[in-house]
Design a protein around this motif. Structure first.
Motif: not given
Length: 199
Positions: A153-172
């Motif tokens: 079991i791995r915690d991928v919350t930081p990855l989720a937040h990092e991807i979300h921040a990039l999406v919000n910045a428009g860097d798909l």
């Protein structure tokens, strides 16, 4: 190449498949620390596992929804996952798949697992025209998932937040590079024949 209407897509190896769930820190923290679900994880309740990372992001709001702040990548045995699929029933009655509604209800009552086919999501969490699997585990299946099938079991919350921040910045483009690599999961077509339905 056009995607089929229904397909299991997942990060997988020869012996494992990764599924996603999101929990409160009280459940998620000990699960990550110990590599298994804690005693507080209720083995007598239905639990839903999702091979699609982006569908999990849609469900948990990138880890921002209350009670879903810890996003887990759960590596389970393919043998266990395949058993769950073989023994599943569709979560809703589908004409042409079930002889009638009563037959479906009988099957649902006794099946340890159930399947929903939900629209896959893009990086902005908008629905796509094809569907991904959600697998509900209850009774024997939930207990075996927690105590036998789960390997890591791995915690991928930081990855989720990092991807979300990039999406919000428009860097798909950068966001897409960070997504787990999900490929078609090899499953016997006969094993899916009884699950050929949509919600």
């Amino acid at each position: 190449m056009e995607e089929p209407q229904r397909r299991i897509r997942a990060a997988h190896s020869e012996s494992t498949i990764t599924v996603y769930q999101a929990y409160s820190p009280e459940i998620g923290g000990p699960a990550v620390r110990d590599g298994r679900f804690p005693g507080a994880w209720k083995r007598d309740r239905m639990t839903w596992i999702k091979p699609s990372f982006l569908w999990m992001m849609y469900r948990c709001g990138w880890g921002a929804k209350a009670g879903q702040e810890t996003v887990l990548a759960v590596e389970i045995s393919r043998a266990g996952f395949d058993w769950a699929v073989r023994n599943a029933c569709l979560s809703s009655y589908t004409r042409g798949v079930h002889p009638d509604r009563a037959a479906w209800q009988r099957q649902l009552k006794h099946a340890p697992t159930r399947v929903q086919w939900d629209p896959e999501r893009d990086l902005r969490l908008r629905p796509l025209p094809y569907r991904s699997l959600q697998l509900g585990l209850s009774g024997e299946a939930a207990r075996r998932y927690a105590d036998e099938w789960t390997l890591a079991i791995r915690d991928v919350t930081p990855l989720a937040h990092e991807i979300h921040a990039l999406v919000n910045a428009g860097d798909l483009t950068s966001a897409a590079r960070l997504l787990p690599e999900e490929r078609p999961y090899p499953v016997d077509e006969e094993a899916l024949a009884h699950l050929d339905g949509t919600r």
